[in-house]
Design an enzyme around this catalytic site. Structure first.
Site, PDB file in Angstrom:
ATOM      1  N   GLU A   1       0.841  -1.208   0.000  1.00 17.27           N
ATOM      2  CA  GLU A   1       0.000   0.000   0.000  1.00 17.27           C
ATOM      3  C   GLU A   1       0.869   1.249   0.000  1.00 17.27           C
ATOM      4  OE1 GLU A   1      -1.943  -0.484   3.764  1.00 17.27           O
ATOM      5  OE2 GLU A   1      -3.086  -2.220   3.067  1.00 17.27           O
TER       6      GLU A   1
ATOM      7  N   LYS B   1       2.171   4.651   1.645  1.00 14.04           N
ATOM      8  CA  LYS B   1       2.207   5.151   3.020  1.00 14.04           C
ATOM      9  C   LYS B   1       1.726   6.596   2.987  1.00 14.04           C
ATOM     10  CE  LYS B   1       4.841   5.269   7.271  1.00 14.04           C
ATOM     11  NZ  LYS B   1       4.354   6.558   7.719  1.00 14.04           N
TER      12      LYS B   1
ATOM     13  N   ASP C   1       0.724  10.269   3.776  1.00 18.39           N
ATOM     14  CA  ASP C   1       1.352  11.264   4.641  1.00 18.39           C
ATOM     15  C   ASP C   1       0.272  12.160   5.235  1.00 18.39           C
ATOM     16  OD1 ASP C   1       3.245  12.648   5.957  1.00 18.39           O
ATOM     17  OD2 ASP C   1       4.114  13.627   4.208  1.00 18.39           O
TER      18      ASP C   1
ATOM     19  N   TYR D   1      -6.758   1.778   5.867  1.00 16.08           N
ATOM     20  CA  TYR D   1      -5.662   0.836   5.620  1.00 16.08           C
ATOM     21  C   TYR D   1      -5.722  -0.383   6.530  1.00 16.08           C
ATOM     22  CZ  TYR D   1      -3.290   3.652   9.237  1.00 16.08           C
ATOM     23  OH  TYR D   1      -2.971   4.331  10.363  1.00 16.08           O
TER      24      TYR D   1
ATOM     25  N   LYS E   1      10.447   3.716   3.349  1.00  9.62           N
ATOM     26  CA  LYS E   1      10.279   5.168   3.198  1.00  9.62           C
ATOM     27  C   LYS E   1      11.019   5.698   1.975  1.00  9.62           C
ATOM     28  CE  LYS E   1       8.960   7.575   6.499  1.00  9.62           C
ATOM     29  NZ  LYS E   1       9.142   7.669   7.930  1.00  9.62           N
TER      30      LYS E   1
ATOM     31  N   CYS F   1      24.564  44.784 -12.074  1.00  6.52           N
ATOM     32  CA  CYS F   1      24.769  43.393 -12.477  1.00  6.52           C
ATOM     33  C   CYS F   1      26.064  42.884 -11.846  1.00  6.52           C
ATOM     34  CB  CYS F   1      24.862  43.295 -14.003  1.00  6.52           C
ATOM     35  SG  CYS F   1      25.371  41.655 -14.553  1.00  6.52           S
TER      36      CYS F   1
ATOM     37  N   CYS G   1      28.669  42.110 -15.087  1.00  8.27           N
ATOM     38  CA  CYS G   1      29.239  43.141 -15.964  1.00  8.27           C
ATOM     39  C   CYS G   1      29.183  44.540 -15.344  1.00  8.27           C
ATOM     40  CB  CYS G   1      28.546  43.140 -17.323  1.00  8.27           C
ATOM     41  SG  CYS G   1      26.880  43.816 -17.268  1.00  8.27           S
TER      42      CYS G   1
ATOM     43  N   CYS H   1      19.634  42.958 -15.634  1.00 10.12           N
ATOM     44  CA  CYS H   1      20.879  43.631 -16.003  1.00 10.12           C
ATOM     45  C   CYS H   1      20.628  44.326 -17.333  1.00 10.12           C
ATOM     46  CB  CYS H   1      21.971  42.576 -16.138  1.00 10.12           C
ATOM     47  SG  CYS H   1      23.347  43.061 -17.188  1.00 10.12           S
TER      48      CYS H   1
ATOM     49  N   CYS I   1      27.160  41.904 -21.662  1.00  7.25           N
ATOM     50  CA  CYS I   1      27.328  41.223 -20.372  1.00  7.25           C
ATOM     51  C   CYS I   1      27.721  39.774 -20.645  1.00  7.25           C
ATOM     52  CB  CYS I   1      26.029  41.272 -19.580  1.00  7.25           C
ATOM     53  SG  CYS I   1      26.087  40.259 -18.087  1.00  7.25           S
TER      54      CYS I   1
HETATM   55  S1  IVH Z   1      -0.568   0.230   8.994  1.00 10.07           S
HETATM   56  C1  IVH Z   1       0.222  -1.801  12.941  1.00 10.07           C
HETATM   57  N1  IVH Z   1      -0.713   1.259   6.592  1.00 10.07           N
HETATM   58  O1  IVH Z   1       2.080   5.191   9.362  1.00 10.07           O
HETATM   59  C2  IVH Z   1       0.442  -0.987  11.767  1.00 10.07           C
HETATM   60  N2  IVH Z   1      -0.035   2.660   8.383  1.00 10.07           N
HETATM   61  O2  IVH Z   1       4.069   4.160  11.658  1.00 10.07           O
HETATM   62  C3  IVH Z   1      -0.549   0.084  11.645  1.00 10.07           C
HETATM   63  N3  IVH Z   1       0.391   4.980   7.715  1.00 10.07           N
HETATM   64  O3  IVH Z   1       0.783   6.758  11.887  1.00 10.07           O
HETATM   65  C4  IVH Z   1      -0.315   0.994  10.532  1.00 10.07           C
HETATM   66  N4  IVH Z   1      -0.105   4.726   5.588  1.00 10.07           N
HETATM   67  O4  IVH Z   1      -1.057   6.281  10.207  1.00 10.07           O
HETATM   68  C5  IVH Z   1      -0.421   1.478   7.886  1.00 10.07           C
HETATM   69  N5  IVH Z   1      -0.932   2.037   4.429  1.00 10.07           N
HETATM   70  C6  IVH Z   1      -0.641   2.260   5.714  1.00 10.07           C
HETATM   71  C7  IVH Z   1      -0.253   3.528   6.184  1.00 10.07           C
HETATM   72  C8  IVH Z   1       0.052   3.681   7.533  1.00 10.07           C
HETATM   73  C9  IVH Z   1       0.277   5.584   6.525  1.00 10.07           C
HETATM   74  C10 IVH Z   1       0.823   5.653   8.961  1.00 10.07           C
HETATM   75  C11 IVH Z   1      -0.044   5.341  10.156  1.00 10.07           C
HETATM   76  C12 IVH Z   1       0.854   5.486  11.336  1.00 10.07           C
HETATM   77  C13 IVH Z   1       2.199   5.296  10.761  1.00 10.07           C
HETATM   78  C14 IVH Z   1       2.755   3.997  11.311  1.00 10.07           C
END
Ligand code: IVH
Length: 682
Positions: A118, A120, A122, A230, A320, A414, A417, A432, A438
């Site tokens: 999946e 991650k 933000d 998630y 990451k 400038c 020059c 300039c 120049c």
């Molecule tokens: S699973 C037990 N899946 O990452 C594991 N977390 O360090 C539970 N996060 O603050 C998390 N995308 O909010 C999981 N696809 C994803 C995620 C995700 C972002 C964040 C989560 C948490 C941090 C975990």
């Protein structure tokens, strides 16, 4: 027999279900099935009935998304199942070690493990507790064990169901996921903030956090927030899948929770790495920010066997991306001179590793930007490097400002020059006034002349141009065609072979097109598209050189500013001489009578402006562009009111949304092909 009240209750239930379904189609699927007016009509109907029967108003009614009174403080919520964190990996070796640990832990070596993978997200982790299918509590992660009750704010997020759209619901279901703000909504919000004279948010994550932290849910409701599920807290209800994580995600999608399209299943270490690369490549085009990808062992039985270490599950890993922001010190500010004389302040930084590369310079754009951010030499600054974008300074860490710093003042002359620098009214940059006297402007003009889309002289890069100008070997582009092997081979780091290569590249560039040549001249405000227009319209350089304002204004998309730049350029005797010398050296192109002297063709492409976005399934952008230009259309980089068509492929960017906003005709590849065919048949 039904009582009247039962009938009303039935009607309310039907209306609420219908409205929530439309909400789901609009906010989760991005695919509304009815016009907004129909939605509004149903919503008002529901409000009307609820007003008549206030005792039938239920908290899960779509009219109740925004609670009446602001809360005074957030209550604490203890999570029945803790909200854990994830172990991180920053490189392939760490991923390999993870995969090995899993295999060994399961004693399934050498069988490939199946992983659910999946993005991650933000954003901010939240948990949503549904009791008998009704959303009861929503909370932040907090320290993982105790979070804050933000139910009132989460209820305003339209992508979060207030009640589950199925007859049979588990007695208890705790859905976990991330609240975030889509990039497009973030841009809109910041625009609005600036218009109101309020501070913009630094990034979508901060904007989402600020919106969720409101005690007054009516403020949260004005911010467009999104939620992605998630996972769930462990659940033994027979209705909830118990075999795999991916089955749980499908179950959640069936309950109308948003699940990212990018969630999928892969096999083994190689599957993980391929997924990482795929998502990294899509990152900039995704509608939301991510900071990596997450790998989870898919089989729940295997997850259970692996268990937990400290506060993180052994069965999951966050891989990451390199951080896009980092802190460093501003050592100095240099002022660079561009081709048109524009003075650009550039930050010299203590080297810092950010976005996957070591950064030593970052753009500061212009004097206004420096003032707005109050950037001073000696400051600790936050640098951002996202994808291929030039690194920039996001902000200053004021708490770490040393004593006795001075506000930065742009030079009045400038730096190369010494000519006066002037900032014309309405312009953001100072320039300039040295023109081609120049050396900095001269170098940039030569680089532009030799660029791939201009005369395409391979190998004539910055280092070589610097030496040629600094040693007074080359002053104008015409001098390039007089270069001999001896002059080149004498330069630093230039062997006879590479000198020979450069000379043949110069020789090869002599055969060109009128459009390329016009573009290569570097006339102010004449980009590639305008150069093509001019070439097409006049067909012949002499006619262009001798045309006045009146004739130029006849050319499509050329306004008074561009026309004046062209007139000014050819009014300079020096420029005419350079052109004459270039021609005398053998630079040549095909000429024709131009369309100014032909009947204008009337097809749906000729004279129209196109923007391309996303990946077309069966043709490259270059191919699409060539087709359009062949038929007299023009391809530009950004969408504006003047755009006639936007051709959108897969994963289109923000241009797509802008086109929708402006009501511009959108075509997919098929639509575009039909348009081409319709012209071929004319
Ligand atoms: S699973 C037990 N899946 O990452 C594991 N977390 O360090 C539970 N996060 O603050 C998390 N995308 O909010 C999981 N696809 C994803 C995620 C995700 C972002 C964040 C989560 C948490 C941090 C975990």
């Amino acid at each position: 027999m039904h009582t009247e009240l039962e009938a009303v209750q039935q009607q309310l239930q039907t209306l609420r279900r219908q409205i929530e379904l439309y909400n789901y189609q609009y906010y989760v699927l991005n695919d509304p099935s009815v016009p907004d007016a129909e939605f509004d009509r149903l919503f008002r109907e529901l409000q009307r009935i609820e007003q008549r029967y206030p005792h039938l108003i239920a908290p899960e009614s779509p009219t109740q998304r925004i609670g009446a009174t602001p809360v005074r403080a957030f209550a604490q919520v203890t999570h029945d199942t803790p909200m854990l964190s994830l172990s991180n990996a920053f490189d392939e070796n760490e991923v390999k070690a993870f995969d090995r640990r899993i295999s060994e832990g399961l004693a399934e070596n050498p069988v490939e493990i199946e992983y659910a993978v999946e993005p991650k997200f933000d954003g901010l982790a939240v948990t949503l507790r549904y009791e008998n299918g009704i959303l009861k509590t929503g909370a932040t992660r907090g320290d993982g064990y105790t979070g804050e009750d933000i139910t009132h704010n989460l209820r305003t997020i339209k992508a979060i169901p207030l009640s589950l759209p199925v007859e049979k619901t588990p007695r208890l279901l705790e859905v976990r996921g991330e609240v975030l703000m889509l990039k497009a909504d973030f841009i809109q919000l910041n625009k609005a903030q600036l218009q109101k004279g309020e501070k913009p948010f630094a990034n979508p994550r901060n904007a989402a956090a600020g919106s969720l932290r409101q005690l007054d849910a009516s403020i949260t409701a004005t911010r467009r927030l999104m939620f992605f599920a998630y996972g769930i807290a462990p659940n033994l209800d027979v209705l909830v899948p118990r075999d795999t994580h991916s089955a749980i995600m499908s179950y959640l999608a069936g309950l109308h929770f948003p699940v990212a399209h990018e969630c999928t299943v892969v096999q083994g270490f190689s599957g993980l790495i391929a997924y990482y690369a795929e998502i990294a490549a899509q990152r900039e085009q995704l509608p939301y920010d991510i900071d990596g990808v997450v790998y989870k062992v898919n089989a729940l039985a295997q997850q259970e066997k692996l268990g937990f270490v400290a506060r993180a599950p052994r069965f999951a890993l966050a891989h990451k991306f390199p951080a896009q922001e980092a802190m460093t010190r501003l050592l100095g500010i240099d002022v660079q001179v561009g081709r048109t004389g524009a003075l650009t302040p550039v930050a010299r930084l203590e080297p810092v590793f950010v976005g996957g590369a070591t950064v030593t310079n970052a753009t500061l754009h212009n004097a206004d930007e420096i003032n707005r951010k109050d950037v001073r030499i000696g400051d600790t600054v936050i640098v951002r490097r996202a994808g291929d974008v030039i690194p920039e300074i996001v902000s200053v860490v004021l708490a770490q400002r040393p004593e006795e710093t001075q506000p930065f003042v742009m030079p009045h002359h400038c730096p190369v020059c010494g000519a006066r620098a002037v900032r014309l009214e309405g312009e953001t940059v100072a320039r300039c006034t040295g023109g081609l006297f120049c050396p900095a402007q001269r170098k940039q003009a030569l680089l532009h002349f030799a660029a791939r889309r201009a005369m395409d002289i391979e190998g004539l890069g910055e280092k070589l141009v610097n030496q040629l100008v600094d040693n007074a070997i080359v002053r104008t582009p015409a001098d390039l065609y007089l270069l001999g092997i001896a002059a080149l081979a004498n330069l630093e780091r230039m062997a006879e072979k590479s000198a020979g290569n450069i000379l043949s590249a110069i020789e090869k560039s002599k055969q060109t097109t009128l459009a390329r040549f016009i573009y290569a001249l570097g006339i102010r405000n004449v980009g590639e598209a305008t150069a093509k227009d001019l070439a097409r319209y006049f067909g012949n350089l002499n006619r262009l050189m001798d045309s006045g304002m009146e004739a130029l204004l006849q050319v499509r998309d050329i306004g008074p500013v561009v026309a004046q730049s062209i007139v000014d350029f050819f009014a300079e005797q020096h420029n005419r001489e350079v052109i004459e010398r270039l021609r005398a050296s053998g630079v040549s192109w095909e000429e024709n009578t131009g369309i100014a002297f032909e009947p204008v063709d009337n097809n749906a492409i000729s004279g129209r402006t196109f923007v391309l976005t996303g990946t077309l399934p069966n043709m490259t952008r270059e191919e699409a562009k060539a087709e359009i230009e062949k038929l007299g259309g023009k391809v530009v980089g950004s969408v504006s009111k003047k755009t006639d068509y936007v051709i959108a492929g897969n994963d289109p960017g923000s241009k797509y949304e802008k086109a929708v906003d402006l009501g511009i005709t959108l075509l997919d590849e098929n639509g575009f092909k039909k348009l081409l065919q319709s012209i071929a048949q004319c």
